[in-house]
Structures are given as C-alpha cells and as structure tokens.
Design an enzyme around this catalytic site. Sequence first.
Site, mmCIF file in Angstrom:
data_model
loop_
_atom_site.group_PDB
_atom_site.id
_atom_site.type_symbol
_atom_site.label_atom_id
_atom_site.label_comp_id
_atom_site.label_asym_id
_atom_site.label_seq_id
_atom_site.Cartn_x
_atom_site.Cartn_y
_atom_site.Cartn_z
ATOM 1 N N LYS A 1 0.837 -1.195 0.000
ATOM 2 C CA LYS A 1 0.000 0.000 0.000
ATOM 3 C C LYS A 1 0.877 1.253 0.000
ATOM 4 O O LYS A 1 1.977 1.251 0.557
ATOM 5 C CB LYS A 1 -0.867 0.040 1.262
ATOM 6 C CG LYS A 1 -1.919 -1.031 1.389
ATOM 7 C CD LYS A 1 -2.644 -0.884 2.725
ATOM 8 C CE LYS A 1 -3.677 -1.970 2.950
ATOM 9 N NZ LYS A 1 -4.857 -1.791 2.092
ATOM 10 N N ARG B 1 -10.186 -11.693 2.368
ATOM 11 C CA ARG B 1 -11.112 -12.724 1.878
ATOM 12 C C ARG B 1 -10.474 -14.105 1.894
ATOM 13 O O ARG B 1 -11.171 -15.113 1.971
ATOM 14 C CB ARG B 1 -11.600 -12.347 0.477
ATOM 15 C CG ARG B 1 -10.547 -12.333 -0.606
ATOM 16 C CD ARG B 1 -10.981 -11.527 -1.813
ATOM 17 N NE ARG B 1 -11.009 -10.107 -1.494
ATOM 18 C CZ ARG B 1 -11.448 -9.167 -2.339
ATOM 19 N NH1 ARG B 1 -11.928 -9.512 -3.523
ATOM 20 N NH2 ARG B 1 -11.432 -7.904 -1.985
#
Length: 464
Positions: free
Chosen positions: A243, A317
């Site tokens: 990020k 996820r």
Amino acid sequence: MTSFQHIDRPSPFAPVSGETLPVWAVSRADIERGHFDKTALSWAKTAGFKAAEGSLLLVPNRHGKLAGALFGLGEEGQWHPFAGGKLARLLPKGDWHIETSPISGAVMALAFGMGAYRFEAYSKPAGEAPRLVIPADADADAIARTVSAVYLARDLVNTPANDMGPKALEAAFRRLGGHYGATVEVVAGDALLDKGFPMIHAVGRAAAEAPRLLEMRWGREGATRITLVGKGVCFDTGGLDIKPAASMLLMKKDMGGAANVMALALMIMEAGLPVDLRVLIPAVENAISASAFRPGDVLKSRKGVTVQIDNTDAEGRLVLADALTYAGEEEPELLIDMATLTGAARVALGPDLPPFYTDDEALAGELSSASAAIVDPLWRMPLYKPYEADIKAKIADLTNAPSGGFAGSITAALFLKQFVTPETSWAHFDIFAWSPKDRPHGPTGGEAQAIRALFEVISARYPA
C-alpha cells in the site's frame, strides 16, 4: 457477573440512590412554550439560550450554586437520535439525571454511555467525568451491556498494531472467553497447515508473529448454533503489492471485523441467550518478508478450491474463506461474518453505512427493520450472480482480485459465498469499523458497527 471490560475505566452511570442534578433537554420550541422548570426557563431567557443543537447552559440557584443544566436539541423533531451523547463531554463532573426530554430516557442514557467513551491508554486521562443515572423505567442491564460491547470494539480497533498483533488479539480473545466461562482453542503457526487452514497460514506466514485461528465456544450444547467469523488482520501492509503510505495509516483497524464479532459475542454471552455460540477469528498480519505470498501464486483453500493471487492486498477474503469453510462444517443455523473488507464499500456508502449481503430474505428483512428501529445504520447490497464470472481465474478456480475495479464490494462478497454451504443462513458485513469524525455518541476512531442491529435480531429470535 459484570460486563467484560477490555480496559479498566469507571462506569459512565451513577447509582439510582444518591443526590443528582437535573438536565432539561429542550428544543427551541420548548423554550418558546416554556413547558418545563420555571426557574430554568427564566434563566434561559435571561441568558439568551436558544437551545441550539448540542448547546449547554448551566443553571444556578438563588445562592449562586449549580442547580442543573439546560441541554439544547435544536429544532423540534430534527435532533440527532443520540444527541444525549454530547452531555458526557459537556457536563461538569458530578451525578446527573434527565429531568425533561422529548427523547426517551433509555435512549438518552444509551447515548450518554456511548458518548462517554475515551481512549486514554496512551495519554494523560482527562480527569473525572460526569455520570448519569439510568432511568428507572429503562433496561439498565441492556444499556450497560451495549455500552460495554461498543467500548470493547472501539478499544480493540484503537489500540495500535505494536500492542494489538495476533498474540495480543489472542490474549484479548482469551480474556473475553474466560470472563464468560467459554472454551477457547487456538491453532497457530505451521499447525495451521497440519489442521487444514492453508490460506490463513499463507497470508500470515511473513510476519514476526505467527498466524493463528482463534476459536471460542460458549452456551448450551444442542441449542441453536450461531457462528460468528471476524477478519483479524492486525495490520495490513498490502503485502508485496504494498500500500502507499497514506493508505497504511489506518491499517491497525483491519482487525475491525474481529473486534466487532467479539463485541457481539459479549452481548450474547452477557445476556445469557439460549444458543450454542461459536466464534472464529483468523488472526494474522499481512507483512512483507522473504516468505511472503506473492502475486501470481495459486493457493489451495481448506475447501479444496484453488485461488489465484492477483493482488496480495486482497488478503482478508483469503483468511475468511478458510474460516467460513470451517464454520460450515458444523452446519450452524446462522452464520455471520464481519470484515473491513473493501474500499469499494466506503466509496459506495461512505464510512457510516455498512453494506450487508445475504440471500436469506427473512434475515434481510429482520436486519433492515432492526437497523431502522434502533438507529444502527445498515444497507442491503445484492449478491448479483452475473458478477460471479468476474471472480473466475485463468489457471485456478477463483481469483482474489478481479480486474477492472468495478463492484468491488459485491465481488468480494461473491468470493466469500463460494465458501459457504448453500443451505446455510449467512450474512456478510463489509464494515469500516472507524468514524472519521466526532459524533454526539462517539469520538473519532474505532467504532462498533452493525452489532446492535445483529443483537436485536438474534435476541428476538432466541430470547433469554
């Protein structure tokens, strides 16, 4: 037994016995009509008090001592439902009670309790705070239970990652379970591979602290089983698809799903609901090292479904997939997962309105009704089947990061759906777990989302 507290702090509530000062919560129209204490009304007019929303005017007696306080709600019928939360920051220290209010005393007390929250673990405490008496006609246990749960979620999210990594999250999980006599088991490190949780292991193996799956069981064996699953990514660098710095600043909150399912579990256990409760939290840090999982890797899940890694920053996820598969093996009647899963949900609905996904129409209706009734904002989003094509991969069964960037929250939910048995009543909550600004009932920082509505539904289905 007293409600669980993650951080010791004094209660925001005063005992019913003892001397207290009155609060007159009034609208602008109430000032004009004058339907409350005459001395307070006279002082309001003398001071030019207009009852602007969130304003406070201390009222003296004829000897110049404090006799009470006027609290402004603004225009009639347009006040914030939890306006009373501001009283916890405006009133001077001492014990108070609500004398007059168009908002129910129970709601004012709940708002006060939530608004009294302070996170002072790393700063000098602000000093003695005011306390409020919960009205006699309110459910004091329910209010205290809710406030304790909200505080737990906020505390866990607000704690920085150097003090809330996988080990510390496990410790908090064990303390919560121990308080209510629950059984806690943990599978950590390479044992995750032996026990069949390969994607949890892959996401967390690069971190200094080993990945782990936390499991709690509480309640009556043979009762209705409810299973809660929370994303416990204690910090998310994004992995090798790192990020940018600005996107990493709030990544201590990426375990907000875990914090909220723990808070919901607190409410269920504190209320003594007649259920068989199971809580699962994959606790990991998505870090960068030589052992980090890579873009282009193909991982085999607990279910046997293979997942192509097209972005290591779509890690939540993956850990949830193994946990959801494990949850389904015991066929719960109700399966809830909560996760700070996608930025797409924030783009669509903002930080204060979490989307939820379910194919269970009855559950969806109950959640929407509860959300509106108790002002715990939620919005149902569709599990739009045609988008399932977007989560297919070229060399594996699924991709963890569909290309194109469209419908990111929906495709994430559809990914998770692949790991839930079709007959299971399941709902997925894509929460933010953070408030970017102060509100009457809470400061900027970690936030409890959806748990009050969820508890409303669960407790109505399975009353104590």
